[in-house]
Design a protein around this motif. Sequence first.
Motif, PDB file in Angstrom:
ATOM      1  N   GLY A  74       0.818  -1.210   0.000  1.00 36.14           N
ATOM      2  CA  GLY A  74       0.000   0.000   0.000  1.00 36.14           C
ATOM      3  C   GLY A  74       0.854   1.263   0.000  1.00 36.14           C
ATOM      4  N   LEU A  75       1.911   1.248   0.833  1.00 37.52           N
ATOM      5  CA  LEU A  75       2.819   2.410   0.876  1.00 37.52           C
ATOM      6  C   LEU A  75       3.463   2.633  -0.493  1.00 37.52           C
ATOM      7  N   LEU A  76       3.940   1.567  -1.113  1.00 36.23           N
ATOM      8  CA  LEU A  76       4.586   1.681  -2.427  1.00 36.23           C
ATOM      9  C   LEU A  76       3.602   2.199  -3.469  1.00 36.23           C
ATOM     10  N   VAL A  77       2.373   1.663  -3.456  1.00 36.51           N
ATOM     11  CA  VAL A  77       1.373   2.077  -4.455  1.00 36.51           C
ATOM     12  C   VAL A  77       0.984   3.541  -4.238  1.00 36.51           C
ATOM     13  N   GLY A  78       0.758   3.931  -2.972  1.00 38.48           N
ATOM     14  CA  GLY A  78       0.363   5.310  -2.692  1.00 38.48           C
ATOM     15  C   GLY A  78       1.461   6.299  -3.031  1.00 38.48           C
ATOM     16  N   GLY A 120       4.611  -2.504  -5.751  1.00 42.86           N
ATOM     17  CA  GLY A 120       3.528  -2.664  -4.782  1.00 42.86           C
ATOM     18  C   GLY A 120       2.335  -3.408  -5.372  1.00 42.86           C
ATOM     19  N   TRP A 121       2.049  -3.104  -6.632  1.00 43.82           N
ATOM     20  CA  TRP A 121       0.944  -3.759  -7.353  1.00 43.82           C
ATOM     21  C   TRP A 121       1.219  -5.261  -7.464  1.00 43.82           C
ATOM     22  N   GLY A 122       2.468  -5.603  -7.804  1.00 39.90           N
ATOM     23  CA  GLY A 122       2.839  -7.003  -7.947  1.00 39.90           C
ATOM     24  C   GLY A 122       2.898  -7.748  -6.616  1.00 39.90           C
ATOM     25  N   PHE A 137      -4.874  -2.045   3.237  1.00 45.02           N
ATOM     26  CA  PHE A 137      -4.087  -1.645   2.066  1.00 45.02           C
ATOM     27  C   PHE A 137      -4.369  -0.190   1.698  1.00 45.02           C
ATOM     28  N   VAL A 138      -5.650   0.207   1.713  1.00 43.66           N
ATOM     29  CA  VAL A 138      -6.022   1.588   1.350  1.00 43.66           C
ATOM     30  C   VAL A 138      -5.463   2.576   2.377  1.00 43.66           C
ATOM     31  N   ALA A 139      -5.469   2.183   3.655  1.00 44.70           N
ATOM     32  CA  ALA A 139      -4.908   3.063   4.688  1.00 44.70           C
ATOM     33  C   ALA A 139      -3.408   3.269   4.457  1.00 44.70           C
ATOM     34  N   CYS A 199      -4.279  -2.271  -7.390  1.00 45.09           N
ATOM     35  CA  CYS A 199      -3.921  -0.905  -7.740  1.00 45.09           C
ATOM     36  C   CYS A 199      -4.998   0.000  -7.122  1.00 45.09           C
ATOM     37  N   PRO A 200      -4.858   1.322  -7.181  1.00 44.97           N
ATOM     38  CA  PRO A 200      -5.729   2.180  -6.358  1.00 44.97           C
ATOM     39  C   PRO A 200      -7.245   2.007  -6.562  1.00 44.97           C
ATOM     40  N   GLY A 201      -7.728   1.960  -7.802  1.00 44.09           N
ATOM     41  CA  GLY A 201      -9.174   1.857  -8.027  1.00 44.09           C
ATOM     42  C   GLY A 201      -9.770   0.594  -7.426  1.00 44.09           C
ATOM     43  N   PRO A 202      -9.267  -0.587  -7.808  1.00 45.41           N
ATOM     44  CA  PRO A 202      -9.780  -1.829  -7.216  1.00 45.41           C
ATOM     45  C   PRO A 202      -9.598  -1.877  -5.703  1.00 45.41           C
TER      46      PRO A 202
END
Lengths: 142, 149
Positions: A91-95, B94-96, B119-121, B101-104
């Motif tokens: 989550g940190l990496l994606v954000g 991070g996706w892998g 994950f969203v937090a 990813c952010p939307g899902p």
Amino acid sequence: MTIDWTHFTPVPALTGGALIGLAAVGLMLANGRILGASGLLGGLIPPRAGDWRWRTQAIAGLIVAPFLARLLFDAPSPAIAAGPATLIAGGLLVGFGTRLANGCTSGHGVCGLARLSPRSLAATLAFMAAGFAAVFVVRHGL
Amino acid sequence: MKRLAPFLVGLLFGLGLCLSGMTNPAKVLAFLDLAGAWDPSLAFVMLGAIAVAFVGFRVARARGRTVSGAPLDWPTAKAIDGSVIGGSLLFGVGWGLVGLCPGPAIADVGFLDGRAALFVAAMAAGMAIVAVWPAIRAGAPATAALEDG
């Protein structure tokens, strides 16, 4: 490469994709904005006067969607396999990464490519390559 | 209509994510696993979304205005620099790792999934780091003006 034909679902994928495209066109025609999930949320951190309402609404729509989806078609609950530490690191990496790059799969991958933006193509190639590489390392080692 | 449009857009976006399989990390990871039993479905999600947006954006650009007559806010950033490449590489890792990813990830909160909420937090925390540290954005102003999405 082996293709997993039993899990390959081209028709829902194309149809679902078309809905995502329609949503992007809808937001441009209604509000004049590019649809990007990382930008929707990132633009709220911190919230800005006159800019937070539409973002909050769109995020609310995203969160309500699974409830409606389950009424309309077979929408199984997500089976998230990752443990807490991986979820936090991921989550940190994606954000961090999507804000640094100003876009994610929707903003760069869908909207950017649909606008034929070379910058978004570069971003998409980079996150796809990193995604393929990360899964390769995790699942098959080096 | 303009007042409700963003909610309906989010709803449509989320329905598309649910229908296409993007909300299921197992399916996303099966797409990213080129060396395993590869599920090419997500390439079709991108194809469907880009095809519709390509045509729709041309219509919007030709119109030049929103339905209520406001100007269209097309992204202006063109630079292919360290921020866009480095940020995308970190995002891809991070996706892998998780398959979200952010939307899902945001939509999966609507499945009342605690792991998605965690994950969203974490994702929001990662975004906050960029927001409080504008210097890392290679001199780009920390405003929405240059936003791609």
